[in-house]
Scaffold this active site. Sequence first.
Site, PDB file in Angstrom:
ATOM      1  N   GLY A  16     -45.750  19.443  13.808  1.00 52.69           N
ATOM      2  CA  GLY A  16     -46.407  18.760  12.698  1.00 52.69           C
ATOM      3  C   GLY A  16     -45.394  18.176  11.733  1.00 52.69           C
ATOM      4  O   GLY A  16     -45.564  18.203  10.521  1.00 52.69           O
ATOM      5  N   LYS A  82     -37.036  -1.402   0.646  1.00 53.55           N
ATOM      6  CA  LYS A  82     -35.724  -1.546   1.290  1.00 53.55           C
ATOM      7  C   LYS A  82     -35.632  -2.965   1.872  1.00 53.55           C
ATOM      8  O   LYS A  82     -36.409  -3.333   2.750  1.00 53.55           O
ATOM      9  CB  LYS A  82     -35.596  -0.500   2.401  1.00 53.55           C
ATOM     10  CG  LYS A  82     -34.345  -0.673   3.238  1.00 53.55           C
ATOM     11  CD  LYS A  82     -34.258   0.373   4.333  1.00 53.55           C
ATOM     12  CE  LYS A  82     -33.127   0.030   5.289  1.00 53.55           C
ATOM     13  NZ  LYS A  82     -33.096   0.897   6.471  1.00 53.55           N
ATOM     14  N   THR A 343     -33.352   4.265  12.411  1.00 51.70           N
ATOM     15  CA  THR A 343     -34.166   3.893  13.567  1.00 51.70           C
ATOM     16  C   THR A 343     -35.029   5.030  14.147  1.00 51.70           C
ATOM     17  O   THR A 343     -35.817   4.774  15.057  1.00 51.70           O
ATOM     18  CB  THR A 343     -33.253   3.342  14.681  1.00 51.70           C
ATOM     19  OG1 THR A 343     -32.094   4.171  14.794  1.00 51.70           O
ATOM     20  CG2 THR A 343     -32.827   1.932  14.380  1.00 51.70           C
TER      21      THR A 343
END
Length: 494
Positions: A16, A82, A343
Amino acid sequence: MSARARPVRRIVIVGGGTAGWMTAAALGRALAGQPHSITLVESDAIGTIGVGEATVPPIHDFNRYLRLDPAEFLRATHGTIKLGIEFEGWGGADHRYFHPFGYLGIEMSGIHFHHHWLRHLAAGGDADHGPYNLETMAAREGRFAPATRHGPVHHAVHFDAAAYARLLRGYAEEKGVSRLEGRVADVRLDPEDGFITSLALDDGRVIEGDLFVDCSGFRGLLIEGALRTGYCEWSHWLPCDSAVAMPCESAGDPAPFTRATAREAGWQWRIPLQHRTGNGHVYSSAHLEHDEAEALLRARLPGAPLADANRLRFVAGHRKAIWNRNCVAIGLAGGFLEPLESTSIHLIQTTIVRLLALLPRDAIDPNVVARFNRDALREYEVIRDFVIAHYALAGRDDTSFWRDVAAAGMPDSLAERIEAFRATGNILFEPGDLFGPTNWYAVLTGQGVRPKSWHPIADGLSDAELASRLATLRGRVAEQLAELPPHVEFLRKL
Ligand code: FAD
């Protein structure tokens, strides 16, 4: 019926963290009203990794799929904007460059802008390409709005990944996902085909399933612990294997970009959120002691620390198969690349999208699995090359770490890409790659690669025409920039 032959109706997610709840939310939305059951099991005692704050722009596609309201998302996750990453010190002490989102210029005469720009540079033109990219200029001036009259402002977010997981948990539970709290103590396999049949929790409960999604973090409880899939390791090119993370008080208004500063044996991130600044030091434990890494991070915090240091270990690479038998590994269970280009959460997203696209209705087909793995592993390799490019081209030799990085070289796939760019100005990429021409151009030239040539079509414009088009583009960016409010004002109005 053997596990292999069973239709997929019961989906079980282990974990989770960000990966588990992103998967649960997406599957919950996709399968709403279908006869499937989706169960997520997580252990409060084990907890989550507790880092992961910077993203890339496709995160908005994921949120759009879930129909999350962008303002609510930013409020709930203490998010900021960003517009790219500022790299400092990667080519030596005073070296810096910006890797922006969005596009550098626009295509002209059917070829990418940077070819025209290279011709302009060869003729002695100004070397700063920032004024041709709105996101670079908005980052420099600390401005942001989602769009101007001329189009979108390309952006990702910085956020609290734990708060994102909480938001998605509420969403997934509303869509019918069941959550079980408990520790998985045993993974049971079909003796015939080795498929997973059930999980046993340490309190004796048993969870049966047809498809298992391993989101258990670095431990890879199912994909590795039970199925022994194997790991493809890239630490010879990416020697950083440790990180220490520590949030601190914000010093001033949050900047709309991530900062990645090269250090003695790795690099340091600075990620501004609404209520704090995230900091971390990624380093190679073969070159720097853990205590020293933490001390260096503490000494370089921009504000007072807000929590104890969170120390982490990792190995760059990925499982040899992301989908093995009836188990798909998503998130850190599948693999890890250091967060230099933010990423990991993106890889969670694309693995979920790939799983949704190929979700079996009946038995799991080996050709589908093979195709899934081929695409998933290629994506890892492309992102790996992009991350390695920062190191391999750094050209620093001031510490043993940087000398070892230089000696490690790079994968052939990256060497070919760099050589092609150096010789011709062409950027080799595939449609659908996360990083396209603007990203590669920014990083390769930022790290000092100077192409010797450009596309022949760029010679088709006269000098006067090129100068006039460049002036028009600069003017357009300046006009758009003037429309943008300060980033902090945008956040205040959320
Ligand atoms: P975890 O958060 O570790 O969750 C694992 C889950 O599995 C937990 O719920 C745990 O309780 C459960 N679990 C484990 N074992 C059991 C068991 N036996 N029984 C039951 N439950 C179990 N990504 C980005 O995109 N941007 C970033 O800026 C970024 N920065 C990072 C910096 C560092 C130093 C590191 C290490 C990672 C960073 N990442 C970043 C990656 C990001 O943190 C992860 O991709 C993301 O948090 C997903 O983690 P996860 O859900 O896979 O694993």
